[in-house]
Scaffold this motif. Structure first.
Motif, PDB file in Angstrom:
ATOM      1  N   PRO A 207      50.364  18.061   9.208  1.00 54.64           N
ATOM      2  CA  PRO A 207      49.927  19.061   7.302  1.00 54.64           C
ATOM      3  C   PRO A 207      48.671  18.523   7.157  1.00 54.64           C
ATOM      4  CG  PRO A 207      51.642  19.021   7.518  1.00 54.64           C
ATOM      5  CD  PRO A 207      51.613  18.322   8.554  1.00 54.64           C
ATOM      6  N   GLU A 208      48.739  17.185   6.255  1.00 56.70           N
ATOM      7  CA  GLU A 208      48.211  16.446   5.300  1.00 56.70           C
ATOM      8  C   GLU A 208      46.548  15.950   6.535  1.00 56.70           C
ATOM      9  OE1 GLU A 208      51.685  13.182   7.561  1.00 56.70           O
ATOM     10  OE2 GLU A 208      50.888  15.052   6.236  1.00 56.70           O
ATOM     11  N   THR A 209      46.637  15.472   7.409  1.00 56.46           N
ATOM     12  CA  THR A 209      45.433  14.754   8.204  1.00 56.46           C
ATOM     13  C   THR A 209      44.527  16.573   7.699  1.00 56.46           C
ATOM     14  OG1 THR A 209      46.536  15.733   9.913  1.00 56.46           O
ATOM     15  CG2 THR A 209      44.423  15.549  10.549  1.00 56.46           C
ATOM     16  N   ALA A 210      42.979  16.579   7.329  1.00 60.34           N
ATOM     17  CA  ALA A 210      41.766  16.591   6.693  1.00 60.34           C
ATOM     18  C   ALA A 210      40.979  16.525   8.093  1.00 60.34           C
ATOM     19  CB  ALA A 210      41.068  16.294   5.565  1.00 60.34           C
ATOM     20  N   ARG A 211      40.059  17.636   8.137  1.00 61.99           N
ATOM     21  CA  ARG A 211      39.059  18.202   9.215  1.00 61.99           C
ATOM     22  C   ARG A 211      37.658  17.918   8.536  1.00 61.99           C
ATOM     23  NH1 ARG A 211      41.306  14.269  11.017  1.00 61.99           N
ATOM     24  NH2 ARG A 211      41.688  14.013  13.495  1.00 61.99           N
ATOM     25  N   ASP A 212      36.418  18.456   8.631  1.00 59.66           N
ATOM     26  CA  ASP A 212      35.236  18.963   7.823  1.00 59.66           C
ATOM     27  C   ASP A 212      35.350  20.186   8.889  1.00 59.66           C
ATOM     28  OD1 ASP A 212      32.941  19.878   7.129  1.00 59.66           O
ATOM     29  OD2 ASP A 212      32.554  17.808   6.619  1.00 59.66           O
ATOM     30  N   LEU A 213      36.069  21.013   8.343  1.00 59.49           N
ATOM     31  CA  LEU A 213      35.327  22.863   8.389  1.00 59.49           C
ATOM     32  C   LEU A 213      34.060  23.424   8.467  1.00 59.49           C
ATOM     33  CD1 LEU A 213      38.967  23.945   7.833  1.00 59.49           C
ATOM     34  CD2 LEU A 213      38.727  23.018   9.767  1.00 59.49           C
ATOM     35  N   ILE A 214      33.093  24.212   9.386  1.00 60.45           N
ATOM     36  CA  ILE A 214      31.737  24.463   9.654  1.00 60.45           C
ATOM     37  C   ILE A 214      32.041  26.229   9.839  1.00 60.45           C
ATOM     38  CG2 ILE A 214      30.674  22.911  11.246  1.00 60.45           C
ATOM     39  CD1 ILE A 214      29.431  24.496   8.175  1.00 60.45           C
ATOM     40  N   ASP A 215      31.449  26.629   9.936  1.00 61.72           N
ATOM     41  CA  ASP A 215      31.654  28.134  10.048  1.00 61.72           C
ATOM     42  C   ASP A 215      30.509  27.808  11.485  1.00 61.72           C
ATOM     43  OD1 ASP A 215      30.741  31.418  10.387  1.00 61.72           O
ATOM     44  OD2 ASP A 215      32.150  31.020   9.269  1.00 61.72           O
ATOM     45  N   VAL A 216      30.865  28.392  12.209  1.00 69.48           N
ATOM     46  CA  VAL A 216      29.675  28.484  13.145  1.00 69.48           C
ATOM     47  C   VAL A 216      28.747  29.417  13.595  1.00 69.48           C
ATOM     48  CG1 VAL A 216      30.548  30.907  14.550  1.00 69.48           C
ATOM     49  CG2 VAL A 216      29.854  29.205  16.117  1.00 69.48           C
ATOM     50  N   ARG A 217      28.559  30.339  11.998  1.00 68.77           N
ATOM     51  CA  ARG A 217      27.442  30.946  12.255  1.00 68.77           C
ATOM     52  C   ARG A 217      25.869  30.244  11.116  1.00 68.77           C
ATOM     53  NH1 ARG A 217      30.273  35.973   9.519  1.00 68.77           N
ATOM     54  NH2 ARG A 217      31.562  33.737   8.965  1.00 68.77           N
ATOM     55  N   ASP A 218      26.796  28.831  10.293  1.00 71.59           N
ATOM     56  CA  ASP A 218      26.339  27.555   9.638  1.00 71.59           C
ATOM     57  C   ASP A 218      25.392  26.968  10.883  1.00 71.59           C
ATOM     58  OD1 ASP A 218      26.701  28.743   7.282  1.00 71.59           O
ATOM     59  OD2 ASP A 218      28.132  28.367   6.818  1.00 71.59           O
ATOM     60  N   ILE A 247      44.944  20.511   7.046  1.00 69.15           N
ATOM     61  CA  ILE A 247      45.620  21.576   7.705  1.00 69.15           C
ATOM     62  C   ILE A 247      46.517  22.018   7.118  1.00 69.15           C
ATOM     63  CG2 ILE A 247      46.893  21.949   9.142  1.00 69.15           C
ATOM     64  CD1 ILE A 247      45.111  19.159  11.232  1.00 69.15           C
ATOM     65  N   GLY A 248      47.093  21.402   6.353  1.00 65.26           N
ATOM     66  CA  GLY A 248      48.038  22.183   5.701  1.00 65.26           C
ATOM     67  C   GLY A 248      46.864  22.985   4.591  1.00 65.26           C
ATOM     68  N   ARG A 249      46.532  22.895   4.057  1.00 61.95           N
ATOM     69  CA  ARG A 249      45.282  23.369   3.298  1.00 61.95           C
ATOM     70  C   ARG A 249      44.812  24.975   3.761  1.00 61.95           C
ATOM     71  NH1 ARG A 249      44.277  27.406  -0.499  1.00 61.95           N
ATOM     72  NH2 ARG A 249      42.140  27.797  -0.820  1.00 61.95           N
ATOM     73  N   LEU A 250      44.624  24.722   5.231  1.00 61.31           N
ATOM     74  CA  LEU A 250      43.715  25.831   5.804  1.00 61.31           C
ATOM     75  C   LEU A 250      44.729  27.292   6.299  1.00 61.31           C
ATOM     76  CD1 LEU A 250      41.607  26.619   8.552  1.00 61.31           C
ATOM     77  CD2 LEU A 250      42.928  25.640   9.886  1.00 61.31           C
TER      78      LEU A 250
END
Length: 316
Positions: A207-218, A247-250
């Motif tokens: 869960p500590e794995t971090a990713r850059d999340l971006i909305d499809v509309r952006d 992932i935990g924060r998500l």
């Protein structure tokens, strides 16, 4: 420059939003799905647009000539966890055929290709990835995306036409596909909301794995801006939020939005190799195109949970 744009993969997760954004921006938008069915009054692609591994560049070139001068957007692509043969077909064979068709048609104004953050090498924690970062993918999926993009870049060079590469990071939002942590989280929480559950249990190995999340509309907004300003011979832009989210924060964000708590099970099942931290430098898109992120993580979750459960999630 022509105001006609042809979007291949127009029925997919990203392609649908790209088509909508270009249409709203005033383009005459022709959308083509993976079976060669076209919108915009252009008629379908004649011949075997998709039949196994047979992607006909001859049939595609005839279709492109019939459409006239146009910007070409390639939003076709297999997700990284799909069967390897499908990954090769969609990410390597297809862009090769499209590149051939663009050259044969003689009507291509510019090319815009949707790539992936997996084309970069593994990143060190705290070091955002810029477009100048080395392309050294460690997965077969990432290698397939680099190889596919290379066909379109070389074709654009031979035609003396500009090509723009949009490297999307972890794309989230409404109409998500079936693969990846975002699809898993959205699916679990939508099911929990519909069933009135009092808890969600998610298998999250790290869960500590971090990713850059971006909305499809952006992402679609960036594509629309780039289509208007194709720029130099080869331009590349990161489509990302510029923020690393664990992932935990998500899952916490989904819990806050719905009021349904989540228990994370650290099962080794589904454990993936690769970088444990990822974040993009998005300054180039901001500086060159005036692009900025509009949708927050909360916005993306709200839109995903509000979506009709019957909405197709298949990629285009």
């Amino acid at each position: 420059m022509s105001r006609t744009v042809i979007v291949f993969g127009a029925k997919g997760f990203i392609g649908r939003c790209v088509t909508a954004a270009l249409t709203a921006d005033g383009w005459c938008c022709i959308g083509v799905d993976r079976h060669g069915r076209a919108t915009g009054g252009a008629g379908d692609v004649g011949g075997p647009y998709y039949s196994g591994n047979d992607w006909s560049s001859a049939a595609l070139s005839r279709f492109l000539r019939a459409c006239g001068p146009a910007v070409i957007v390639n939003a076709v692509g297999a997700s990284w966890s799909t069967d390897p043969s499908v990954v090769r077909r969609d990410n390597v064979v297809w862009p090769c055929r499209l590149a051939e068709a663009c050259e044969l048609s003689g009507t291509t104004e510019s090319i815009l290709h949707l790539g992936s953050s997996h084309e970069y090498r593994d990143t060190a924690p705290g070091v955002p990835v810029s477009e100048a970062s080395v392309l050294a993918p460690v997965t077969e999926y990432g290698k397939s995306k680099v190889r596919g993009a290379s066909y379109l870049v070389r074709a654009a060079h031979r035609m003396n036409r500009p090509v723009t590469l949009i490297r999307a990071f972890n794309v989230i939002g409404p109409g998500h596909g079936t693969q990846g942590v975002w699809a898993a989280a959205a699916g679990l929480y939508r099911a929990a909301v519909e069933a009135g559950s009092d808890q969600v249990v998610a298998n999250v190995p790290l869960p500590e794995t971090a990713r850059d999340l971006i909305d499809v509309r952006d992402v679609a907004g960036l594509v629309s801006l780039a289509a208007r300003r194709p720029g130099p011979a080869v331009a590349a832009y990161n489509a990302a939020s510029g923020t690393a989210t664990s992932i935990g924060r998500l899952f916490e964000a989904f819990a806050e939005q719905t009021g349904i708590p989540c228990r994370l099970a650290r099962s080794p099942d589904g454990l993936r190799t690769g970088s444990t931290w990822q974040c993009a430098d998005v300054s180039r898109a901001a500086t060159h195109l005036g692009w900025m992120r509009r949708f927050t993580l909360t916005d993306s979750i709200s839109a995903a949970l509000a979506l009709d459960a019957a909405t197709p999630a298949a990629l285009g």
